[in-house]
Motif scaffolding. Structure first.
Motif, PDB file in Angstrom:
ATOM      1  N   SER A 103      43.258  36.413  31.399  1.00 59.46           N
ATOM      2  CA  SER A 103      43.034  34.987  31.603  1.00 59.46           C
ATOM      3  C   SER A 103      41.572  34.783  31.973  1.00 59.46           C
ATOM      4  N   GLY A 104      41.192  33.536  32.228  1.00 60.20           N
ATOM      5  CA  GLY A 104      39.806  33.281  32.555  1.00 60.20           C
ATOM      6  C   GLY A 104      39.594  31.860  33.012  1.00 60.20           C
ATOM      7  N   LEU A 105      38.351  31.409  32.966  1.00 64.32           N
ATOM      8  CA  LEU A 105      38.014  30.075  33.433  1.00 64.32           C
ATOM      9  C   LEU A 105      38.796  29.001  32.689  1.00 64.32           C
ATOM     10  N   SER A 106      38.874  29.117  31.358  1.00 59.39           N
ATOM     11  CA  SER A 106      39.494  28.048  30.576  1.00 59.39           C
ATOM     12  C   SER A 106      40.992  27.936  30.794  1.00 59.39           C
ATOM     13  N   THR A 107      41.653  29.030  31.162  1.00 60.00           N
ATOM     14  CA  THR A 107      43.104  29.000  31.337  1.00 60.00           C
ATOM     15  C   THR A 107      43.516  28.906  32.803  1.00 60.00           C
ATOM     16  N   THR A 108      42.520  28.712  33.671  1.00 60.74           N
ATOM     17  CA  THR A 108      42.819  28.507  35.102  1.00 60.74           C
ATOM     18  C   THR A 108      42.188  27.183  35.538  1.00 60.74           C
ATOM     19  N   ALA A 109      40.944  27.220  36.006  1.00 61.78           N
ATOM     20  CA  ALA A 109      40.306  26.032  36.571  1.00 61.78           C
ATOM     21  C   ALA A 109      40.152  24.898  35.563  1.00 61.78           C
ATOM     22  N   LEU A 110      39.678  25.212  34.348  1.00 62.31           N
ATOM     23  CA  LEU A 110      39.491  24.148  33.363  1.00 62.31           C
ATOM     24  C   LEU A 110      40.818  23.539  32.954  1.00 62.31           C
ATOM     25  N   ALA A 111      41.818  24.381  32.738  1.00 62.45           N
ATOM     26  CA  ALA A 111      43.126  23.878  32.329  1.00 62.45           C
ATOM     27  C   ALA A 111      43.734  22.971  33.390  1.00 62.45           C
ATOM     28  N   VAL A 123      47.528  29.529  40.592  1.00 70.18           N
ATOM     29  CA  VAL A 123      47.473  30.104  41.937  1.00 70.18           C
ATOM     30  C   VAL A 123      48.814  30.679  42.362  1.00 70.18           C
ATOM     31  N   LYS A 124      49.906  29.948  42.091  1.00 68.95           N
ATOM     32  CA  LYS A 124      51.224  30.370  42.555  1.00 68.95           C
ATOM     33  C   LYS A 124      51.931  31.333  41.603  1.00 68.95           C
ATOM     34  N   ASP A 125      51.676  31.208  40.297  1.00 67.95           N
ATOM     35  CA  ASP A 125      52.432  31.979  39.316  1.00 67.95           C
ATOM     36  C   ASP A 125      51.717  33.215  38.801  1.00 67.95           C
ATOM     37  N   LEU A 126      50.460  33.393  39.197  1.00 69.18           N
ATOM     38  CA  LEU A 126      49.674  34.531  38.732  1.00 69.18           C
ATOM     39  C   LEU A 126      49.011  35.226  39.915  1.00 69.18           C
ATOM     40  N   VAL A 127      48.817  36.522  39.784  1.00 66.28           N
ATOM     41  CA  VAL A 127      48.116  37.313  40.797  1.00 66.28           C
ATOM     42  C   VAL A 127      46.793  37.794  40.206  1.00 66.28           C
ATOM     43  N   PRO A 128      45.648  37.375  40.771  1.00 68.26           N
ATOM     44  CA  PRO A 128      44.366  37.891  40.287  1.00 68.26           C
ATOM     45  C   PRO A 128      44.259  39.394  40.561  1.00 68.26           C
ATOM     46  N   TRP A 262      34.299  33.189  32.147  1.00 67.84           N
ATOM     47  CA  TRP A 262      34.555  34.540  32.641  1.00 67.84           C
ATOM     48  C   TRP A 262      35.986  34.909  32.292  1.00 67.84           C
ATOM     49  N   PHE A 263      36.243  36.188  32.243  1.00 71.44           N
ATOM     50  CA  PHE A 263      37.583  36.691  31.960  1.00 71.44           C
ATOM     51  C   PHE A 263      38.003  37.672  33.049  1.00 71.44           C
ATOM     52  N   GLY A 264      39.307  37.882  33.149  1.00 73.94           N
ATOM     53  CA  GLY A 264      39.811  38.847  34.106  1.00 73.94           C
ATOM     54  C   GLY A 264      41.281  39.128  33.875  1.00 73.94           C
ATOM     55  N   LEU A 265      41.770  40.142  34.553  1.00 74.69           N
ATOM     56  CA  LEU A 265      43.172  40.532  34.444  1.00 74.69           C
ATOM     57  C   LEU A 265      44.012  39.839  35.511  1.00 74.69           C
ATOM     58  N   PHE A 266      45.154  39.302  35.074  1.00 75.24           N
ATOM     59  CA  PHE A 266      46.086  38.637  35.975  1.00 75.24           C
ATOM     60  C   PHE A 266      47.490  39.196  35.744  1.00 75.24           C
ATOM     61  N   ALA A 267      48.264  39.273  36.836  1.00 79.92           N
ATOM     62  CA  ALA A 267      49.645  39.757  36.784  1.00 79.92           C
ATOM     63  C   ALA A 267      50.601  38.614  37.111  1.00 79.92           C
ATOM     64  N   PRO A 268      51.876  38.724  36.703  1.00 72.67           N
ATOM     65  CA  PRO A 268      52.862  37.740  37.146  1.00 72.67           C
ATOM     66  C   PRO A 268      53.015  37.804  38.664  1.00 72.67           C
ATOM     67  N   ALA A 269      53.232  36.669  39.296  1.00 74.96           N
ATOM     68  CA  ALA A 269      53.478  36.651  40.734  1.00 74.96           C
ATOM     69  C   ALA A 269      54.673  37.534  41.052  1.00 74.96           C
ATOM     70  N   PRO A 272      54.199  44.180  42.371  1.00 77.00           N
ATOM     71  CA  PRO A 272      53.927  44.960  43.593  1.00 77.00           C
ATOM     72  C   PRO A 272      52.435  45.179  43.835  1.00 77.00           C
ATOM     73  N   GLN A 273      52.035  45.056  45.085  1.00 72.31           N
ATOM     74  CA  GLN A 273      50.629  45.189  45.438  1.00 72.31           C
ATOM     75  C   GLN A 273      50.078  46.560  45.070  1.00 72.31           C
ATOM     76  N   GLY A 274      50.915  47.598  45.161  1.00 65.91           N
ATOM     77  CA  GLY A 274      50.443  48.927  44.798  1.00 65.91           C
ATOM     78  C   GLY A 274      50.004  49.011  43.345  1.00 65.91           C
ATOM     79  N   ILE A 275      50.739  48.345  42.448  1.00 67.93           N
ATOM     80  CA  ILE A 275      50.379  48.331  41.032  1.00 67.93           C
ATOM     81  C   ILE A 275      49.124  47.497  40.815  1.00 67.93           C
ATOM     82  N   VAL A 276      49.066  46.345  41.467  1.00 69.33           N
ATOM     83  CA  VAL A 276      47.882  45.489  41.362  1.00 69.33           C
ATOM     84  C   VAL A 276      46.638  46.248  41.809  1.00 69.33           C
ATOM     85  N   ASP A 277      46.737  46.936  42.943  1.00 68.66           N
ATOM     86  CA  ASP A 277      45.586  47.668  43.463  1.00 68.66           C
ATOM     87  C   ASP A 277      45.172  48.808  42.531  1.00 68.66           C
ATOM     88  N   ARG A 278      46.147  49.486  41.949  1.00 65.98           N
ATOM     89  CA  ARG A 278      45.801  50.603  41.067  1.00 65.98           C
ATOM     90  C   ARG A 278      45.116  50.111  39.798  1.00 65.98           C
TER      91      ARG A 278
END
Length: 336
Positions: A103-111, A123-128, A262-269, A272-278
């Motif tokens: 995801s990125g700027l256009s699919t978060t803040a701009l959208a 913010v609620k449905d995705l984990v940065p 900008w772009f970045g990786l997002f996970a479903p809310a 697990p934090q361990g997977i996100v951190d890895r």
């Protein structure tokens, strides 16, 4: 790290589906499963068509992530509605560590500023998880317009109100909002033609179907080099290393006009934090790899965004939302 021109500001996922009976919540991987993650291929959803900056940079990152994590990171292109279709599939996916979005700027803040009814809450449905690249944006026109400077282009637009058209990767994309901002600042008009990704935009721009676009320097450069397009401005404080002859906004006589994505990786809310951190740590390893940095920054003009933890990326996302949503709404631009 955050580039100098990025704004610095002050500071349901678990809704159960109702189908007559409440559906059981998705299973969360056990501690052992998290420790061994990943044990099978991971799906990475790119919400735009193949050929754009999101797609190209994502494939570079995904290929190296496959090596670092020891499992295939499989890109799946799911374009539509300015990228929100693809991101929505991830927001609604099982939080098991095997589906992520670029995801990125256009699919978060701009959208959030463009759509009255978003299918997901960024913010609620995705984990940065981790940002990947910063995307400077420049404006390019087809050579047949006969303009060679930004001021000549502005004069041409004023002499032909509403007669020229511009393409973007979709309603609400960074290219769309970049052009909206440019037209508003210059008091000019043009017709927006949305596409499903940057690749189709450039196809039609080269064919003369549309007249101009705003996009990343790496996508503009080959067509400038071939003589088919003329790059008029880079909407950043500094010139692009890929297009060193193209003036900045201030140099082109339009101070205050800036555009980036900008772009970045997002996970479903619920992932697990361990997977996100890895995954975040693996992404940092990838982005600091000299060969990857060269492909992204040197070849594509997309500086890697390094030094981010998931927590810092979350703060960055909220800052971007606070900055962009009011600006988009004030512009009057709507995507639905």
């Amino acid at each position: 790290m955050r580039n100098s021109f990025l704004p610095i500001l002050p500071r349901r996922r678990m809704l159960l589906a109702a189908t007559g009976l409440l559906a059981a919540p998705p299973a969360i991987p056990s501690a052992a499963a998290q420790a061994n993650w990943p044990t099978r291929p991971v799906r990475l959803v790119v919400p735009f068509a193949a050929g754009g900056a999101t797609d190209i940079s994502s494939r570079i990152v995904a290929q190296k992530l496959s090596e670092v994590l020891g499992q295939p990171m499989v890109i799946e292109n799911r374009p539509g509605a300015g990228g929100t279709v693809g991101v929505d599939t991830v927001a609604k996916a099982a939080p098991d560590g095997y589906t992520f979005a670029f995801s990125g700027l256009s699919t978060t803040a701009l959208a959030m500023g463009l759509y009255r009814n978003m299918p997901y809450d960024p913010v609620k449905d995705l984990v940065p998880v981790a940002p990947t690249v910063l995307v400077p944006i420049g404006i390019a026109v087809r050579k047949e317009l006969g303009v060679s400077t930004l001021q000549e282009f502005i004069a041409h637009l004023k002499a032909n109100p509403g007669k020229l058209s511009y393409g973007s990767a979709g309603n609400g994309s960074s290219g769309h909002i970049s052009c909206v901002g440019f037209l508003q600042q210059t008091g000019t008009q043009a017709v927006h033609v949305p596409y499903r990704g940057s690749g189709p935009v450039f196809n039609d721009l080269l064919a003369g179907v549309i007249d101009f676009t705003a996009d990343a320097p790496g996508l503009i450069k080959p067509h400038v080099d071939s003589g088919a397009l003329v790059a008029l401005v880079m909407a950043t404080p500094e010139r692009s290393s890929l297009l060193p002859d193209v003036p900045t906004s201030a140099e082109a006589g339009l101070p205050g006009y800036r555009a980036y994505s900008w772009f970045g990786l997002f996970a479903p809310a619920g992932t697990p934090q361990g997977i996100v951190d890895r995954l975040a740590a693996a992404t940092e390893t990838v982005l600091t790899d000299p060969s990857v940095a060269q492909k992204l920054s040197g070849d594509l003009g997309l500086p890697p965004m390094t030094g981010y933890t998931p927590a810092r990326f979350s703060v960055f996302l909220r800052e971007e939302i606070e900055y962009w949503v009011p600006l988009v709404r004030a512009s009057g631009a709507r995507a639905d």
